[in-house]
Design a protein around this motif. Structure first.
Motif, PDB file in Angstrom:
ATOM      1  N   ALA A 191      27.581  16.882  43.558  1.00 16.22           N
ATOM      2  CA  ALA A 191      27.427  18.122  44.326  1.00 16.22           C
ATOM      3  C   ALA A 191      28.131  19.304  43.677  1.00 16.22           C
ATOM      4  O   ALA A 191      29.199  19.148  43.070  1.00 16.22           O
ATOM      5  N   VAL A 192      27.546  20.462  43.820  1.00 21.03           N
ATOM      6  CA  VAL A 192      28.250  21.717  43.566  1.00 21.03           C
ATOM      7  C   VAL A 192      29.298  21.862  44.667  1.00 21.03           C
ATOM      8  O   VAL A 192      29.043  21.504  45.822  1.00 21.03           O
ATOM      9  N   VAL A 193      30.471  22.382  44.321  1.00 22.41           N
ATOM     10  CA  VAL A 193      31.580  22.443  45.269  1.00 22.41           C
ATOM     11  C   VAL A 193      31.883  23.884  45.672  1.00 22.41           C
ATOM     12  O   VAL A 193      31.931  24.778  44.816  1.00 22.41           O
ATOM     13  N   ILE A 194      32.069  24.101  46.968  1.00 21.90           N
ATOM     14  CA  ILE A 194      32.639  25.356  47.475  1.00 21.90           C
ATOM     15  C   ILE A 194      34.014  25.007  48.045  1.00 21.90           C
ATOM     16  O   ILE A 194      34.134  24.154  48.917  1.00 21.90           O
ATOM     17  N   LEU A 195      35.038  25.672  47.536  1.00 23.45           N
ATOM     18  CA  LEU A 195      36.397  25.467  48.026  1.00 23.45           C
ATOM     19  C   LEU A 195      36.824  26.717  48.779  1.00 23.45           C
ATOM     20  O   LEU A 195      36.801  27.825  48.222  1.00 23.45           O
ATOM     21  N   THR A 196      37.201  26.575  50.042  1.00 19.54           N
ATOM     22  CA  THR A 196      37.540  27.741  50.854  1.00 19.54           C
ATOM     23  C   THR A 196      38.715  27.428  51.777  1.00 19.54           C
ATOM     24  O   THR A 196      39.233  26.310  51.782  1.00 19.54           O
ATOM     25  N   GLY A 197      39.152  28.440  52.535  1.00 20.24           N
ATOM     26  CA  GLY A 197      40.285  28.277  53.438  1.00 20.24           C
ATOM     27  C   GLY A 197      39.925  28.706  54.851  1.00 20.24           C
ATOM     28  O   GLY A 197      38.752  28.708  55.242  1.00 20.24           O
ATOM     29  N   GLN A 198      40.940  29.101  55.617  1.00 14.18           N
ATOM     30  CA  GLN A 198      40.735  29.584  56.978  1.00 14.18           C
ATOM     31  C   GLN A 198      40.431  31.085  56.935  1.00 14.18           C
ATOM     32  O   GLN A 198      40.773  31.760  55.959  1.00 14.18           O
ATOM     33  N   PRO A 199      39.838  31.630  57.996  1.00 12.34           N
ATOM     34  CA  PRO A 199      39.627  33.074  58.043  1.00 12.34           C
ATOM     35  C   PRO A 199      40.947  33.822  57.858  1.00 12.34           C
ATOM     36  O   PRO A 199      41.922  33.557  58.564  1.00 12.34           O
ATOM     37  N   GLY A 200      40.977  34.699  56.868  1.00 12.92           N
ATOM     38  CA  GLY A 200      42.161  35.510  56.613  1.00 12.92           C
ATOM     39  C   GLY A 200      43.136  34.947  55.607  1.00 12.92           C
ATOM     40  O   GLY A 200      44.017  35.653  55.118  1.00 12.92           O
ATOM     41  N   ILE A 201      43.002  33.648  55.268  1.00 17.16           N
ATOM     42  CA  ILE A 201      43.943  33.057  54.320  1.00 17.16           C
ATOM     43  C   ILE A 201      43.259  31.954  53.506  1.00 17.16           C
ATOM     44  O   ILE A 201      42.746  30.987  54.073  1.00 17.16           O
ATOM     45  N   PHE A 202      43.214  32.147  52.202  1.00 17.51           N
ATOM     46  CA  PHE A 202      42.786  31.072  51.303  1.00 17.51           C
ATOM     47  C   PHE A 202      43.963  30.108  51.158  1.00 17.51           C
ATOM     48  O   PHE A 202      43.885  28.953  51.523  1.00 17.51           O
ATOM     49  N   SER A 203      45.098  30.617  50.686  1.00 20.79           N
ATOM     50  CA  SER A 203      46.356  29.862  50.711  1.00 20.79           C
ATOM     51  C   SER A 203      47.490  30.774  50.265  1.00 20.79           C
ATOM     52  O   SER A 203      47.296  31.672  49.448  1.00 20.79           O
ATOM     53  N   GLY A 204      48.672  30.504  50.808  1.00 19.42           N
ATOM     54  CA  GLY A 204      49.872  31.235  50.394  1.00 19.42           C
ATOM     55  C   GLY A 204      50.615  30.546  49.275  1.00 19.42           C
ATOM     56  O   GLY A 204      51.683  31.004  48.869  1.00 19.42           O
ATOM     57  N   GLY A 205      50.075  29.425  48.770  1.00 17.31           N
ATOM     58  CA  GLY A 205      50.705  28.736  47.648  1.00 17.31           C
ATOM     59  C   GLY A 205      51.390  27.447  48.063  1.00 17.31           C
ATOM     60  O   GLY A 205      51.068  26.852  49.103  1.00 17.31           O
ATOM     61  N   TYR A 206      52.325  27.014  47.239  1.00 13.70           N
ATOM     62  CA  TYR A 206      52.999  25.731  47.468  1.00 13.70           C
ATOM     63  C   TYR A 206      53.725  25.691  48.814  1.00 13.70           C
ATOM     64  O   TYR A 206      54.213  26.710  49.299  1.00 13.70           O
ATOM     65  N   ALA A 230      47.642  29.497  44.913  1.00 10.73           N
ATOM     66  CA  ALA A 230      46.271  29.768  45.341  1.00 10.73           C
ATOM     67  C   ALA A 230      45.545  30.648  44.336  1.00 10.73           C
ATOM     68  O   ALA A 230      44.356  30.463  44.070  1.00 10.73           O
ATOM     69  N   ALA A 231      46.269  31.614  43.757  1.00  4.25           N
ATOM     70  CA  ALA A 231      45.665  32.472  42.735  1.00  4.25           C
ATOM     71  C   ALA A 231      45.345  31.666  41.482  1.00  4.25           C
ATOM     72  O   ALA A 231      44.322  31.891  40.827  1.00  4.25           O
ATOM     73  N   PHE A 232      46.210  30.695  41.139  1.00  7.96           N
ATOM     74  CA  PHE A 232      45.927  29.836  39.983  1.00  7.96           C
ATOM     75  C   PHE A 232      44.674  28.990  40.222  1.00  7.96           C
ATOM     76  O   PHE A 232      43.924  28.715  39.281  1.00  7.96           O
ATOM     77  N   ILE A 233      44.453  28.579  41.467  1.00  7.61           N
ATOM     78  CA  ILE A 233      43.227  27.839  41.780  1.00  7.61           C
ATOM     79  C   ILE A 233      42.011  28.732  41.532  1.00  7.61           C
ATOM     80  O   ILE A 233      41.024  28.306  40.919  1.00  7.61           O
ATOM     81  N   LEU A 234      42.085  29.994  41.972  1.00  7.19           N
ATOM     82  CA  LEU A 234      40.973  30.928  41.724  1.00  7.19           C
ATOM     83  C   LEU A 234      40.736  31.132  40.235  1.00  7.19           C
ATOM     84  O   LEU A 234      39.597  31.339  39.796  1.00  7.19           O
ATOM     85  N   LEU A 235      41.809  31.063  39.445  1.00  6.12           N
ATOM     86  CA  LEU A 235      41.683  31.238  37.994  1.00  6.12           C
ATOM     87  C   LEU A 235      41.135  29.996  37.300  1.00  6.12           C
ATOM     88  O   LEU A 235      40.897  30.019  36.094  1.00  6.12           O
ATOM     89  N   SER A 236      40.923  28.914  38.061  1.00  6.16           N
ATOM     90  CA  SER A 236      40.530  27.630  37.460  1.00  6.16           C
ATOM     91  C   SER A 236      39.135  27.162  37.856  1.00  6.16           C
ATOM     92  O   SER A 236      38.683  26.131  37.374  1.00  6.16           O
ATOM     93  N   VAL A 237      38.456  27.905  38.723  1.00  7.92           N
ATOM     94  CA  VAL A 237      37.115  27.498  39.142  1.00  7.92           C
ATOM     95  C   VAL A 237      36.077  28.348  38.418  1.00  7.92           C
ATOM     96  O   VAL A 237      36.400  29.274  37.684  1.00  7.92           O
ATOM     97  N   ASP A 238      34.794  28.020  38.642  1.00 12.29           N
ATOM     98  CA  ASP A 238      33.725  28.635  37.849  1.00 12.29           C
ATOM     99  C   ASP A 238      33.286  30.003  38.345  1.00 12.29           C
ATOM    100  O   ASP A 238      32.855  30.846  37.554  1.00 12.29           O
ATOM    101  N   TYR A 239      33.364  30.231  39.656  1.00 18.21           N
ATOM    102  CA  TYR A 239      32.934  31.522  40.209  1.00 18.21           C
ATOM    103  C   TYR A 239      33.723  31.755  41.481  1.00 18.21           C
ATOM    104  O   TYR A 239      34.003  30.813  42.237  1.00 18.21           O
ATOM    105  N   ARG A 240      34.103  33.036  41.722  1.00 19.31           N
ATOM    106  CA  ARG A 240      34.957  33.354  42.850  1.00 19.31           C
ATOM    107  C   ARG A 240      34.358  34.492  43.681  1.00 19.31           C
ATOM    108  O   ARG A 240      34.103  35.569  43.157  1.00 19.31           O
TER     109      ARG A 240
END
Length: 232
Positions: free
Chosen positions: A46-61, A106-116
């Protein structure tokens, strides 16, 4: 209690949702479940979509885990670096549907996927490590160097500049920004476009294109582990 990561499959697209408290903190448990979700997506082809809750993807560790001690913090950073390394070489396309704030890991995750795809609004995206007293780790520097626009690499890594969603497109954290209510529709549109690719060619070209970067990332993860005392 609900699981901090959920997985659903529809029309060849796996949607992976982070739902771990108000800031979607990234803990050992969350990374373990994210890996399980990716394992399932590989099985489902499957193609993957990775997402978070409304208003927050993630604040990090997860700060509770990071504050237990240097060794515990280093262990979590290593787990996180290995997760972003997996995303970088994942054999199927991965889309980040950034549902709000995306800071630090969370920003590093965005820098590691194919499209944002991000959303409009007063959201903060970027690498705030230096601002909160953390010296940037080797793997983080290389992830940022690999994907950020050159003019923004220094500003992001050394100056800890934080961006609006629109600024994050210029910097290289996002590829496009839509209205919040359009986020998942747009992410699914992109995913269906990716499904038309030849997945064997996609996977092989991704790894070939990133061969030097992935080797450097592996070396950086090892160097971070040595520097932080995880190897003996």
């Amino acid at each position: 209690m609900t699981d901090p990561v959920s997985y659903s499959l529809s029309d060849g697209v796996a949607t992976v949702v982070l739902n771990n408290g108000k800031v979607n903190a990234l803990s050992h448990e969350v990374f373990e479940q994210l890996h399980k979700a990716l394992d399932q997506a590989e099985q489902d082809k499957a193609v993957v979509i990775l997402t978070g809750q409304p208003g927050i993807f993630s604040g990090g560790y997860d700060l509770k885990e990071m504050q237990k001690g240097m060794k515990e913090a280093a262990a979590l950073v290593t787990v996180g670096s290995k997760f972003t390394r997996r995303l970088s070489a994942f054999p199927f396309p991965v889309i980040g549907a950034c549902s709000g704030h995306a800071l630090a890991k969370a920003a590093f995750i965005l820098l590691s996927v194919d499209y944002r795809v991000g959303i409009e609004g007063s959201f903060k995206l970027g690498l705030n490590e230096v601002a909160i007293g953390m010296t940037m780790h080797h793997a983080g520097i290389e992830i940022a160097r690999h994907r950020l626009a050159p003019a923004h690499f220094y500003r992001s890594v050394i100056n800890a500049e934080i961006y609006s969603p629109e600024g994050a497109v210029d910097a290289g954290y996002l590829d496009e920004v839509v209205a919040p209510e359009q986020l998942m529709n747009r992410a699914n549109e992109v995913a269906q476009g990716f499904r038309k690719l030849n997945m064997r060619a996609h996977a092989q070209t991704k790894v070939k294109t990133k061969a030097g970067y992935l080797e450097l990332l592996d070396q950086s993860i090892e160097k971070d582990a040595q520097n932080l005392g995880l190897n003996g």
